[in-house]
Design an enzyme around this catalytic site. Sequence first.
Site, PDB file in Angstrom:
ATOM      1  N   HIS A  42      49.523  27.138 -11.781  1.00 42.30           N
ATOM      2  CA  HIS A  42      48.520  26.226 -12.337  1.00 42.30           C
ATOM      3  C   HIS A  42      47.114  26.693 -11.925  1.00 42.30           C
ATOM      4  CE1 HIS A  42      47.371  22.370 -14.065  1.00 42.30           C
ATOM      5  NE2 HIS A  42      46.410  22.373 -13.165  1.00 42.30           N
ATOM      6  N   ALA A  43      46.247  26.894 -12.912  1.00 39.67           N
ATOM      7  CA  ALA A  43      44.941  27.510 -12.646  1.00 39.67           C
ATOM      8  C   ALA A  43      44.072  26.641 -11.733  1.00 39.67           C
ATOM      9  CB  ALA A  43      44.205  27.746 -13.959  1.00 39.67           C
ATOM     10  N   HIS A 103      36.378  27.786 -17.939  1.00 43.55           N
ATOM     11  CA  HIS A 103      36.413  26.499 -17.234  1.00 43.55           C
ATOM     12  C   HIS A 103      36.470  26.703 -15.714  1.00 43.55           C
ATOM     13  CE1 HIS A 103      37.667  22.343 -16.312  1.00 43.55           C
ATOM     14  NE2 HIS A 103      38.410  22.933 -15.401  1.00 43.55           N
ATOM     15  N   GLU A 104      37.385  27.533 -15.263  1.00 41.87           N
ATOM     16  CA  GLU A 104      37.554  27.733 -13.814  1.00 41.87           C
ATOM     17  C   GLU A 104      36.304  28.342 -13.184  1.00 41.87           C
ATOM     18  OE1 GLU A 104      39.864  26.374 -12.211  1.00 41.87           O
ATOM     19  OE2 GLU A 104      41.130  25.888 -13.919  1.00 41.87           O
ATOM     20  N   HIS A 115      33.678  25.943 -12.114  1.00 42.01           N
ATOM     21  CA  HIS A 115      33.827  25.412 -10.752  1.00 42.01           C
ATOM     22  C   HIS A 115      33.214  26.379  -9.738  1.00 42.01           C
ATOM     23  CE1 HIS A 115      36.328  22.063 -11.830  1.00 42.01           C
ATOM     24  NE2 HIS A 115      37.310  22.800 -12.294  1.00 42.01           N
ATOM     25  N   GLU A 125      34.769  18.687 -12.996  1.00 39.80           N
ATOM     26  CA  GLU A 125      35.591  19.053 -14.154  1.00 39.80           C
ATOM     27  C   GLU A 125      34.730  19.166 -15.406  1.00 39.80           C
ATOM     28  OE1 GLU A 125      38.573  20.089 -13.927  1.00 39.80           O
ATOM     29  OE2 GLU A 125      38.773  19.503 -11.832  1.00 39.80           O
ATOM     30  N   HIS A 165      49.598   9.623 -11.037  1.00 33.21           N
ATOM     31  CA  HIS A 165      48.442   9.126 -10.280  1.00 33.21           C
ATOM     32  C   HIS A 165      48.638   7.701  -9.774  1.00 33.21           C
ATOM     33  CE1 HIS A 165      47.197  12.550 -12.613  1.00 33.21           C
ATOM     34  NE2 HIS A 165      46.146  12.707 -11.839  1.00 33.21           N
ATOM     35  N   TYR A 191      38.556  11.434 -14.701  1.00 34.90           N
ATOM     36  CA  TYR A 191      38.915  12.187 -15.902  1.00 34.90           C
ATOM     37  C   TYR A 191      38.251  11.603 -17.141  1.00 34.90           C
ATOM     38  CZ  TYR A 191      42.299  13.990 -12.608  1.00 34.90           C
ATOM     39  OH  TYR A 191      42.877  14.546 -11.497  1.00 34.90           O
TER      40      TYR A 191
HETATM   41 ZN   LIG Z   1      39.035  22.187 -13.444  1.00 32.55          ZN
END
Ligand SMILES: [Zn+2]
Length: 602
Positions: free
Chosen positions: A343-344, A373-374, A377, A401, A501, A511
Amino acid sequence: MKRFSPFAVLFALFAFSAAGQPAPAPTVAEAEAFLRNAEQRMLALSVESGRADWVKINFITEDTEVLAAKADERTINAGVELAKQSVRFDRLALPPELARKMKLLKNSLTLATPLDPKESEQLTRIASSMEGLYGKGKSCRPGKDGKEECRDLGDLSKVLATSRNYDELLDAWTGWHAISRPMRKDFVTYVALANKGAKELGFADTGAMWRSKYDMPPDAFAEELDRIWEQVKPLYLSLHAYVRTKLREKYGDLVPANGPIPAHLLGNMWAQEWGNIYPLVAPAGADPGYDLTQILKSRKTNDQQMVKYGEGFFTSLGFAPLPETFWKRSLFVKPRDRDVVCHASAWDVDAENDLRIKMCIDITAEDFNTIHHELGHNFYQRAYNQQPFFFRDSANDGFHEAVGDTIALSVTPEYLVKLGLLDKAPDTTKDIGLLLDKALEKIAFLPFGLVIDQWRWKVFSGQIPPEKYNEAWWELRKKYQGIAPPVARSEQDFDPGAKFHVAGNVPYMRYFLADILQFQFHRALAGFAGCKGPLNRCSIYGNKEAGNRLNATLSMGASRPWPEALATLTGQKQMDATAIRDYFAPLQKWLDEQNKGKPVGW
Ligand SMILES: [Zn+2]
């Protein structure tokens, strides 16, 4: 996703004496020294657990798991201890920066255990047992030769994603929703004890404690969310009506013409993202005329080059290239000889410049986006590395995010042309398919992102009593999402617990916020870049002015309340969902044409 530092998710055994001995009044200088020490200590510990966690997910063995758990425990315990000690300064008037650090130290809690050691132990045990029940959840039945056949969440989700057989889907859905029944009794105790702990810290209840992170009075924050939802609701209603019509074409009267959609037909166990049913709802002639996956494959693009494209996006905005160590220490390819977590995720191991990503890159359009996306971060993490340690985080938990996703929104056909991956961008008449696909992910998610904590906040406040847990859950699911359970439910069931969650005590509102914020960021940055076209065709690639704005915001970290960070980026102090409406405006128009003469709403 971003690695959760154990400090940020303090799962706290937080207790302190509210009625202790009168101690001598502390001074501002003492508070400053306390915070300086606290930051040094937490930084050192978090680097240590960062290294241990990195090794664990890159070499999954029993030993690395134990070593990482130990390092995390040390970090968590230190955080709890410091939070307890910080109470000493509660009544002291502090300069803004120190006051904010104290607040962040306390607000990192997601679970406050009560003073009473027995109750505290009971709450911790229940919390971990609910998470365990979820993790081990399986749907079993006698198979051939009387041998039991079991399916886990992965197996059942696959059915939800790919099957188009109503009964098969129903079977997988009910199978998974049975796993949370045994949690129900424990959940009542968990709510009572968690509230007790939150009250001892001065919060009205656990929900109010969670909302206190958002630099606003808890009630004002809840009202903000309602306001934003009203802004996006018309778009959701149009999408819902269109999808319902398409599902009726497939499943007939099993889908009502003007009522809520059965929850198991939307391609996802929780009906939270609907992208898996795109083939069922795709408009005719929606082919955008190119296939990025094919282009990348035919050019024999490798994993390094994929990441280079992502880095190039950020350097084009004026950010410095990634450090040498990023290329040496990151994991890009799934190793053949050992188990890793694929999982990235994005990492800043030394909280300064030791940036890394960890993913098992496939040469696909999806991973091309994920890399952008990563790296969002990583560039965020490096931008705030000049801040004191307690401020090395995003403005609020939705921001981290949102930034990665904002950059991914700039992966447009025009951007691909600039990279030389595409000769010519298709004209915008081809956009409906792309927009619909994106809406199934981003618009379908919005009401779900709200429901989880709308339900939990009401449960924590007592507005939803234990005997109505499941009924109230489905009322909210119907009210916001317009979906219904496919079979009758009762108070024997505990459907909220079938979502990680809820079982795992992880707040969810971030989110929803990220989903709203990313479009607001994108619209503002596209404006700075001078983009005049439709928002879905705007890319900020190569634009230094947008880059400067972005950098100014990212480098603030958590040092100021988030509305200030938002204003730095967008000029607006409030979250504004009109950006998401603008982005999807061409789709809205198209959906309304498709829905003409058909019922909308439920
Ligand atoms: Zn992310």
